[in-house]
Design an enzyme around this catalytic site. Structure first.
Site, short mmCIF file in Angstrom:
data_model
loop_
_atom_site.label_atom_id
_atom_site.label_comp_id
_atom_site.label_asym_id
_atom_site.label_seq_id
_atom_site.Cartn_x
_atom_site.Cartn_y
_atom_site.Cartn_z
N GLY A 1 0.71 -1.33 -0.19
CA GLY A 1 -0.19 -0.12 0.39
C GLY A 1 0.96 1.32 0.01
N THR B 1 8.06 6.13 -2.58
CA THR B 1 8.93 5.96 -0.97
C THR B 1 10.22 5.29 -1.35
OG1 THR B 1 7.56 5.15 0.05
CG2 THR B 1 9.61 4.34 0.68
N ALA C 1 10.93 2.80 6.62
CA ALA C 1 11.90 3.12 5.83
C ALA C 1 12.06 4.28 7.30
CB ALA C 1 11.60 3.51 4.72
N CYS D 1 5.95 10.52 -0.30
CA CYS D 1 3.88 9.49 0.34
C CYS D 1 3.30 10.54 -0.33
CB CYS D 1 4.07 9.40 1.64
SG CYS D 1 5.17 8.17 2.69
#
Length: 240
Positions: free
Chosen positions: A89, A93, A175, A191
């Site tokens: 999802g 990134t 992360a 994001c």
């Protein structure tokens, strides 16, 4: 319910190789669960927690917008970065050296069956770790991950998250920017959220570098507490 978690530190490893390894472990757990349900085999499922650093790479979640990658794909080689569309999802990134990436591959039926709770626990691990460095980190409403100075013009993200789950088995994860090269974030809209900055632990502490092993130890300590897990170590990671 098997609460043992096998901890592996993969070091610096190519994103695609690590993704394939995650998929292998993920499928192994799913196959056991399917066998248990079909044959009432009563076999335990395994749980894993992988630490890794990746060479520079941008990944786009299945619901992400390619427009959030601000550099042409053919230009990626110039900054020694790669790009993958993946099955987690979330949106886009970045991963790179100096960033601790954690991939818990868990059968949540060994712990609890609540994806919302799982994500909040992953965030809480980061929040508690940052508190040990006297940094107040928070959640931001409607924005998965961990942030600093939420609700101010100085809001900045220090940890991104994106997961996949099937039959209560998880993969992908978080992360956490520890000693990250923040310049790589200039080539994306992190994001998919415009107007928000990113930061790294070493920047917040005003240090050239923070011990990655020290941070990993703290992360595992808080994971163990929250998930009430037992660790089986496969690498030299000091668990506090």
């Amino acid at each position: 319910m098997n609460k043992e978690v096998i901890v592996q530190d993969l070091g610096l490893k190519d994103y695609k190789e690590t993704w394939d390894y995650q998929e292998e472990l993920f499928r192994e757990i799913l196959d056991i669960k399917i066998k248990n349900r079909r044959e009432d085999a009563g076999l335990d499922t395994s749980n894993y927690f992988l630490f890794v650093e990746h060479p520079h790479v941008y990944t786009l979640g299945k619901s992400g917008d390619l427009g959030n990658l601000l550099i042409a794909e053919e230009k990626l080689a110039e900054i020694e970065a790669s790009f993958y569309k993946i099955n987690r999802g979330g949106d886009i990134t970045y991963h790179g050296p100096g960033q601790i990436v954690g991939y818990p591959i868990l059968d949540l039926e060994n712990f609890f069956t609540d994806i919302h709770k799982y994500l909040r626990f992953l965030e809480e691990i980061i929040i508690r770790t940052l508190a040990e460095y006297n940094i107040k980190a928070e959640r931001s409403s409607g924005e998965t991950g961990v942030w600093l100075d939420v609700g101010t013009p100085f809001a900045r993200k220090i940890c991104a998250m994106g997961v996949r789950a099937s039959r209560w088995v998880t993969m992908h994860g978080f992360a956490f920017n520890v000693n990250a090269n923040l310049g790589y974030f200039d080539h994306m809209i992190p994001c998919g959220i415009k107007g928000k900055a990113v930061t790294s632990l070493n920047v917040e502490l005003g240090k050239p570098e923070v011990s990655m092993d020290e941070v990993k130890g703290k992360l595992l300590k808080h994971f163990k507490q929250l998930f009430e897990a037992k660790f089986v170590e496969k690498a030299d990671i000091k668990i506090q």
